[in-house]
Scaffold this active site. Structure first.
Site, PDB file in Angstrom:
ATOM      1  N   ALA A  63      -0.763  -4.647   2.818  1.00  0.00           N
ATOM      2  CA  ALA A  63      -0.710  -4.203   1.260  1.00  0.00           C
ATOM      3  C   ALA A  63       0.835  -3.872   1.108  1.00  0.00           C
ATOM      4  O   ALA A  63       1.719  -3.410   1.887  1.00  0.00           O
ATOM      5  CB  ALA A  63      -1.567  -3.156   1.035  1.00  0.00           C
ATOM      6  N   GLY A 108      -3.406  -4.617   5.507  1.00  0.00           N
ATOM      7  CA  GLY A 108      -4.240  -5.634   4.720  1.00  0.00           C
ATOM      8  C   GLY A 108      -4.162  -6.942   5.323  1.00  0.00           C
ATOM      9  O   GLY A 108      -4.995  -7.822   4.976  1.00  0.00           O
ATOM     10  N   GLU A 111      -6.842  -6.971   7.877  1.00  0.00           N
ATOM     11  CA  GLU A 111      -8.091  -6.760   7.080  1.00  0.00           C
ATOM     12  C   GLU A 111      -8.424  -8.227   6.405  1.00  0.00           C
ATOM     13  O   GLU A 111      -9.736  -8.521   6.309  1.00  0.00           O
ATOM     14  CB  GLU A 111      -7.944  -5.752   5.865  1.00  0.00           C
ATOM     15  CG  GLU A 111      -7.817  -4.415   6.600  1.00  0.00           C
ATOM     16  CD  GLU A 111      -7.283  -3.322   5.676  1.00  0.00           C
ATOM     17  OE1 GLU A 111      -6.471  -3.561   4.965  1.00  0.00           O
ATOM     18  OE2 GLU A 111      -8.068  -2.087   5.585  1.00  0.00           O
ATOM     19  N   GLU A 131      -1.795   2.037   8.981  1.00  0.00           N
ATOM     20  CA  GLU A 131      -1.930   2.991   7.874  1.00  0.00           C
ATOM     21  C   GLU A 131      -1.882   4.522   8.033  1.00  0.00           C
ATOM     22  O   GLU A 131      -1.106   5.065   6.999  1.00  0.00           O
ATOM     23  CB  GLU A 131      -3.291   2.754   6.898  1.00  0.00           C
ATOM     24  CG  GLU A 131      -3.279   1.411   6.274  1.00  0.00           C
ATOM     25  CD  GLU A 131      -3.997   0.156   7.374  1.00  0.00           C
ATOM     26  OE1 GLU A 131      -3.997   0.491   8.454  1.00  0.00           O
ATOM     27  OE2 GLU A 131      -4.172  -0.862   6.536  1.00  0.00           O
TER      28      GLU A 131
HETATM   29  N1  CAA Z   1       4.855  -3.827   1.799  1.00  0.00           N
HETATM   30  C1  CAA Z   1       6.378  -4.354   1.321  1.00  0.00           C
HETATM   31  N2  CAA Z   1       7.286  -4.728   1.714  1.00  0.00           N
HETATM   32  C2  CAA Z   1       7.176  -5.248   3.129  1.00  0.00           C
HETATM   33  C3  CAA Z   1       6.170  -4.900   3.710  1.00  0.00           C
HETATM   34  C4  CAA Z   1       4.770  -4.372   3.291  1.00  0.00           C
HETATM   35  N3  CAA Z   1       3.682  -4.150   3.944  1.00  0.00           N
HETATM   36  N4  CAA Z   1       5.990  -5.536   5.253  1.00  0.00           N
HETATM   37  C5  CAA Z   1       7.461  -5.882   4.825  1.00  0.00           C
HETATM   38  N5  CAA Z   1       7.920  -5.857   4.001  1.00  0.00           N
HETATM   39  C6  CAA Z   1       9.408  -6.414   3.509  1.00  0.00           C
HETATM   40  C7  CAA Z   1      10.436  -5.302   4.181  1.00  0.00           C
HETATM   41  O1  CAA Z   1      10.226  -4.260   3.038  1.00  0.00           O
HETATM   42  C8  CAA Z   1      11.500  -6.074   3.967  1.00  0.00           C
HETATM   43  O2  CAA Z   1      12.044  -6.087   2.745  1.00  0.00           O
HETATM   44  P1  CAA Z   1      13.521  -6.124   2.425  1.00  0.00           P
HETATM   45  O3  CAA Z   1      14.315  -7.174   2.857  1.00  0.00           O
HETATM   46  O4  CAA Z   1      13.565  -6.267   0.819  1.00  0.00           O
HETATM   47  O5  CAA Z   1      13.934  -4.758   2.955  1.00  0.00           O
HETATM   48  C9  CAA Z   1      11.036  -7.587   4.227  1.00  0.00           C
HETATM   49  O6  CAA Z   1       9.650  -7.498   4.012  1.00  0.00           O
HETATM   50  C10 CAA Z   1      11.238  -7.922   5.798  1.00  0.00           C
HETATM   51  O7  CAA Z   1      10.681  -6.839   6.415  1.00  0.00           O
HETATM   52  P2  CAA Z   1      11.496  -6.076   7.716  1.00  0.00           P
HETATM   53  O8  CAA Z   1      12.952  -5.924   7.621  1.00  0.00           O
HETATM   54  O9  CAA Z   1      10.958  -4.706   7.834  1.00  0.00           O
HETATM   55  O10 CAA Z   1      11.181  -6.993   8.847  1.00  0.00           O
HETATM   56  P3  CAA Z   1      11.372  -6.503  10.460  1.00  0.00           P
HETATM   57  O11 CAA Z   1      11.051  -7.739  11.258  1.00  0.00           O
HETATM   58  O12 CAA Z   1      12.265  -5.475  10.782  1.00  0.00           O
HETATM   59  O13 CAA Z   1       9.804  -5.853  10.688  1.00  0.00           O
HETATM   60  C11 CAA Z   1       7.311  -5.491  10.553  1.00  0.00           C
HETATM   61  C12 CAA Z   1       8.641  -6.444  10.461  1.00  0.00           C
HETATM   62  C13 CAA Z   1       7.210  -4.528  11.776  1.00  0.00           C
HETATM   63  C14 CAA Z   1       6.174  -6.072  10.081  1.00  0.00           C
HETATM   64  C15 CAA Z   1       7.751  -4.210   9.207  1.00  0.00           C
HETATM   65  O14 CAA Z   1       8.256  -5.139   8.171  1.00  0.00           O
HETATM   66  C16 CAA Z   1       6.672  -3.431   9.023  1.00  0.00           C
HETATM   67  O15 CAA Z   1       6.324  -2.433   9.528  1.00  0.00           O
HETATM   68  N6  CAA Z   1       5.987  -3.786   7.704  1.00  0.00           N
HETATM   69  C17 CAA Z   1       4.932  -2.829   7.281  1.00  0.00           C
HETATM   70  C18 CAA Z   1       3.721  -3.143   7.996  1.00  0.00           C
HETATM   71  C19 CAA Z   1       2.837  -1.937   7.402  1.00  0.00           C
HETATM   72  O16 CAA Z   1       2.758  -0.872   7.511  1.00  0.00           O
HETATM   73  N7  CAA Z   1       1.481  -2.561   6.811  1.00  0.00           N
HETATM   74  C20 CAA Z   1       0.522  -1.885   6.587  1.00  0.00           C
HETATM   75  C21 CAA Z   1       0.606  -1.755   4.913  1.00  0.00           C
HETATM   76  S1  CAA Z   1      -0.416  -0.557   4.523  1.00  0.00           S
HETATM   77  C22 CAA Z   1      -1.820  -1.361   4.116  1.00  0.00           C
HETATM   78  O17 CAA Z   1      -2.017  -2.435   4.366  1.00  0.00           O
HETATM   79  C23 CAA Z   1      -2.870  -0.700   3.298  1.00  0.00           C
HETATM   80  C24 CAA Z   1      -4.108  -1.019   3.268  1.00  0.00           C
HETATM   81  O18 CAA Z   1      -5.155  -1.233   4.089  1.00  0.00           O
HETATM   82  C25 CAA Z   1      -4.723  -1.866   1.841  1.00  0.00           C
END
Ligand code: CAA
Length: 258
Positions: A63, A108, A111, A131
């Site tokens: 998400a 998400g 999920e 999360e």
């Molecule tokens: N939400 C918003 N933006 C996201 C995102 C997310 N979940 N995941 C990645 N992005 C964005 C980053 O912010 C980045 O944007 P910018 O270029 O504008 O900075 C772009 O995507 C590329 O991401 P990274 O530079 O971080 O890429 P990376 O290769 O270094 O890392 C990754 C990849 C490990 C997937 C890392 O992006 C990451 O950890 N993302 C978050 C993963 C996460 O925590 N997901 C769970 C979200 S909470 C949820 O889903 C709640 C629920 O159950 C409803």
């Protein structure tokens, strides 16, 4: 649609979440567009869906953290409901849905994959429910579907630690059915979808309903659910054609979805 591509190839529909700059993260617009895309699927023609993410790096990275960061308690609950409603629609969608997981399937992303009927992935796929590291619980069904899929012990370990797992481990614990190279993933997803689409559509739909509904209840009620859906098939043209073809030692001419 801003973030969703939809393509129909014969009896197979392919939904691609296309928000590559954010690794296909799910914001409210993406969720609404998935919902609208499902509503628009032509169920007279399409017999199986594939859900995938654009690009070679990410299926869905979760998400949208930016959107969630400032939510209040009430807004958080409402955001969870938007995701849950769409994912539930996918889960009970009348025809089977295959998740073709082509990279990150986090939060998400994991999920939404679990709301599909079948999961296959590429060898660079990464799964997890990170999360708790963000100060929240999985909010789009992860606490409910992960234990149902892989068992409570493994699910609790994954969710409490927030540790990501790679494709081979996801395969070992039964989270995915098969692992392919990135190039082989979509051809195999399409092959699997085409195999499903060749079978009698009403029977396939009734199988999905019997499994989904039956797994939510006790065995005594579950077998009654099966009996009813089994019985319903005997009203169909396709049952007559399928059995007549067998008895006449010929191939089925065509299943007509009626
Ligand atoms: N939400 C918003 N933006 C996201 C995102 C997310 N979940 N995941 C990645 N992005 C964005 C980053 O912010 C980045 O944007 P910018 O270029 O504008 O900075 C772009 O995507 C590329 O991401 P990274 O530079 O971080 O890429 P990376 O290769 O270094 O890392 C990754 C990849 C490990 C997937 C890392 O992006 C990451 O950890 N993302 C978050 C993963 C996460 O925590 N997901 C769970 C979200 S909470 C949820 O889903 C709640 C629920 O159950 C409803």
């Amino acid at each position: 649609m801003e973030y969703i591509l939809y393509e129909q190839k014969g009896a197979v529909g392919i939904i691609t979440i296309s928000r590559e700059k954010a690794l296909n993260a799910l914001n409210s617009t993406v969720l609404k567009e998935i919902d609208a895309t499902l509503d628009a699927v032509n169920l007279d023609e399409v017999r199986c869906l594939i859900l995938t993410g654009a690009g070679e790096k990410s299926f869905v990275a979760g998400a949208d953290i930016g959107e969630m960061s400032s939510l209040t308690k009430t807004e958080g609950e409402a955001f969870g409901k938007i995701g849950n409603d769409v994912f539930r629609k996918l889960e009970v969608f009348p025809i089977p849905v295959i998740a073709a997981i082509n990279g990150f399937a986090l939060g998400g992303g994991c999920e939404i994959a679990m709301s599909c009927d079948i999961r296959i992935c590429s060898d660079n796929a990464v799964f997890g429910q990170p999360e708790v590291g963000l100060g929240i619980t999985p909010g789009f069904g992860g606490t409910q579907r992960l234990p149902r899929l892989v068992g409570m012990g493994i699910a609790k370990q994954m969710i409490y630690t927030g540790r990501n797992i790679k494709a081979d481990e996801a395969f070992r614990i039964g989270l995915v059915n098969a692992v392919y190279t990135q190039e082989e993933l979509m051809p195999n997803a399409e092959k699997l979808a085409a195999t499903i689409a060749k079978n009698a559509p009403i029977a396939v739909r009734n199988c999905k309903k019997a499994i989904n509904d039956g797994m939510q209840t006790d065995m005594d009620q579950a077998i009654v659910i099966e009996e009813k859906l089994f019985g319903d098939c005997f009203e169909s043209y396709d049952q007559k054609e399928g059995m007549t073809a067998f008895l006449e030692k010929r191939k089925v001419e065509a299943f007509l979805n009626k």
